[in-house]
Design a protein around this motif. Structure first.
Motif, PDB file in Angstrom:
ATOM      1  N   ALA A  76       0.806  -1.165   0.225  1.00 52.53           N
ATOM      2  CA  ALA A  76       0.307  -0.483  -0.134  1.00 52.53           C
ATOM      3  C   ALA A  76       1.134   1.133  -0.166  1.00 52.53           C
ATOM      4  O   ALA A  76       0.206   2.631  -0.032  1.00 52.53           O
ATOM      5  N   ARG A  77       2.244   0.731  -0.208  1.00 55.11           N
ATOM      6  CA  ARG A  77       3.282   2.307  -0.100  1.00 55.11           C
ATOM      7  C   ARG A  77       2.842   2.966   1.376  1.00 55.11           C
ATOM      8  O   ARG A  77       2.843   4.432   0.346  1.00 55.11           O
ATOM      9  N   PRO A  78       2.707   2.690   2.632  1.00 50.18           N
ATOM     10  CA  PRO A  78       2.681   4.535   3.139  1.00 50.18           C
ATOM     11  C   PRO A  78       3.823   5.221   3.486  1.00 50.18           C
ATOM     12  O   PRO A  78       4.725   4.780   3.241  1.00 50.18           O
ATOM     13  N   GLN A  79       2.945   6.445   3.493  1.00 52.49           N
ATOM     14  CA  GLN A  79       3.762   7.874   4.200  1.00 52.49           C
ATOM     15  C   GLN A  79       4.332   7.628   4.653  1.00 52.49           C
ATOM     16  O   GLN A  79       3.594   8.220   5.505  1.00 52.49           O
ATOM     17  N   CYS A  80       5.459   8.532   4.975  1.00 45.74           N
ATOM     18  CA  CYS A  80       5.531   9.864   6.748  1.00 45.74           C
ATOM     19  C   CYS A  80       4.685  11.075   5.799  1.00 45.74           C
ATOM     20  O   CYS A  80       5.164  11.454   4.608  1.00 45.74           O
ATOM     21  N   PRO A  81       3.829  11.140   6.392  1.00 46.04           N
ATOM     22  CA  PRO A  81       3.464  12.921   5.931  1.00 46.04           C
ATOM     23  C   PRO A  81       4.168  14.213   6.097  1.00 46.04           C
ATOM     24  O   PRO A  81       3.409  15.386   5.635  1.00 46.04           O
TER      25      PRO A  81
END
Length: 444
Positions: free
Chosen positions: A303-308
């Motif tokens: 899902a490629r979560p990212q640091c906001p």
């Protein structure tokens, strides 16, 4: 020397009492029922809380974080045969025969009761304790928060060398029962003059070990609808009592007649220094497998979560890498709010504590820790997605698993109880003990 002998006298439920086997391993096949290539009959599995799938020093032999109890090639059970009243100074002579299993109750300096046992072909016994002697099937040491063990010559353990025994019927439904204390190298159990012991109304003997063996059966089984039960104490003869005022008090609790020592899926066994979870074969079929946990990890990473803030892609590291220093892509979480970030050095609030950080999204101040996936599948209530983390350690599991353990008090010390992370043993903090994780997806 023998003042009284009665072959009809023994401990309650003593048809299930056993003597220890000679094998150091509990995963044994049956020479009677198992054909070549078939799996041995499994009674259940014991999982030590706080290790997340493996001891810090590695699982070796009888000292490990998880052990399956399977049917032995030959029954090693014993059952009560004769009860003797003798003079206490003569006890050592009466117990000199290592082939004779017995329980000795010292009532005073001049009077003791010895219950002798004879072979029983219907049950198997598995002994648990701190001792590394051969009669102990599962060697358990004290668990410290964070998944470590308190080992070493300067460490004083609170776990008994011969803590308890589990007796399993060799025939269906393979019922497993819990008893306090285990037989030593001389095939004896000693309850000294200071130990809590008493005569039962029907003239039998019973007693408790120094620090006690506690059990808690979950309400509703170990499933998505589970709720914690009530902690009880188990006696040497397998009877159930309410808790003593403190762990080693000489005054026993009240007999609980409508409860039993039969282990259920999800039963917790506390040995005053380590807590064990009992899983039945049927219960383990409902638990997620290691392959499912790995698939969930890969799905979360896909899902490629990212640091906001830093906009870097986050990824849970492979379990094969082990828990050392956090990876550069490791997700981190603010445990008060659940916002997931990559690692950064901003927002320190040292006036609030060395681990306190301010979340850049919601401004809440609290611990900021790396996230680690729970890898001991037997501790999970369901195969749900890894959506929640325990506070403050950061171990990740499904919502129902997190909420169950967050509301389950585990014994600590002589009379305290605390909820703890089942994967590392850290005491839980905050209002709920866990937090829902809030990930940000990729901007593209």
């Amino acid at each position: 020397m023998v003042l009284e002998g009665n072959p009809e006298v023994g401990c309650p439920r003593t048809s299930d009492l056993q003597h220890p086997g000679n094998s150091g391993s509990c995963v044994l096949s049956s020479g009677e029922d198992v054909q070549p290539g078939e799996e041995p009959i499994k009674y259940g599995e014991l999982i030590v809380l706080g290790y997340n799938g493996c001891l810090a020093s590695g699982d070796k032999g009888r000292r490990r974080s998880r052990l399956a109890l399977s049917r032995r090639p030959h029954a090693n059970g014993v059952k009560p045969d004769v009860m003797h009243h003798i003079s206490t100074p003569l006890v050592s002579k009466a117990l000199s025969n290592r082939g004779q299993h017995s329980i000795s109750y010292t009532l005073s300096r001049s009077h003791s009761v010895i219950v002798e046992y004879t072979h029983d072909s219907d049950t198997d016994m598995f002994q648990i304790g701190r001792s590394t002697e051969n009669m102990i099937d599962f060697v358990v040491t004290d668990t410290s928060p964070g998944g470590g063990t308190t080992e070493g010559p300067s460490t004083q353990s609170t776990i008994s060398r011969y803590a308890c025994r589990i007796l399993c019927d060799r025939r269906p439904p393979y019922t497993a029962r819990l008893y306090a204390a285990g037989f030593d190298a001389s095939s004896n159990i000693f309850l000294g003059e200071r130990a809590a012991k008493w005569r039962t109304p029907d003239g039998l003997m019973d007693g408790l070990t120094t620090n006690g063996v506690l059990v808690m059966h979950p309400a509703g089984g170990f499933s998505e609808d589970s709720a914690p039960g009530v902690w009880r104490e188990i006696s040497v003869c397998g009877n159930v009592y309410t808790l003593r005022d403190s762990r080693s008090a000489q005054q026993r609790g009240k007999l609980v007649e409508n409860e039993s020592n039969v282990l259920q899926d999800g039963s917790l066994i506390d040995l005053c220094g380590a807590t064990l979870l009992w899983r039945t074969p049927a219960g383990l079929l409902r638990a997620p497998t290691l392959k499912q946990l790995e698939a969930q990890r890969q799905e979360a990473n896909a899902a490629r979560p990212q640091c906001p803030v830093g906009l870097s892609t986050l990824a849970f590291p492979s379990p094969a890498r082990g828990r050392t220093a956090p990876d550069k892509q490791q997700p981190w979480v603010y445990v008060r709010c659940g916002h997931v970030h990559g690692y950064h050095g901003w927002g320190c609030r040292r006036e609030r504590g060395p681990q306190e950080r301010e979340c850049p999204l919601c401004r809440l101040v609290g611990p900021y820790v790396p996230l680690w996936l729970g890898q001991e599948a037997g501790l999970c209530l369901d195969p749900g997605p890894p959506s929640h983390a325990f506070a403050p350690c950061g171990h990740v599991c499904s919502e129902k698993t997190a909420r169950y353990w967050a509301q389950t008090p585990l014994p600590h010390g002589t009379h305290a109880f605390h909820a703890a992370c089942p994967f590392c043993g850290a005491w839980l903090t905050g209002e709920h003990g866990c937090v829902r994780l809030i990930f940000q997806g990729p901007l593209d």
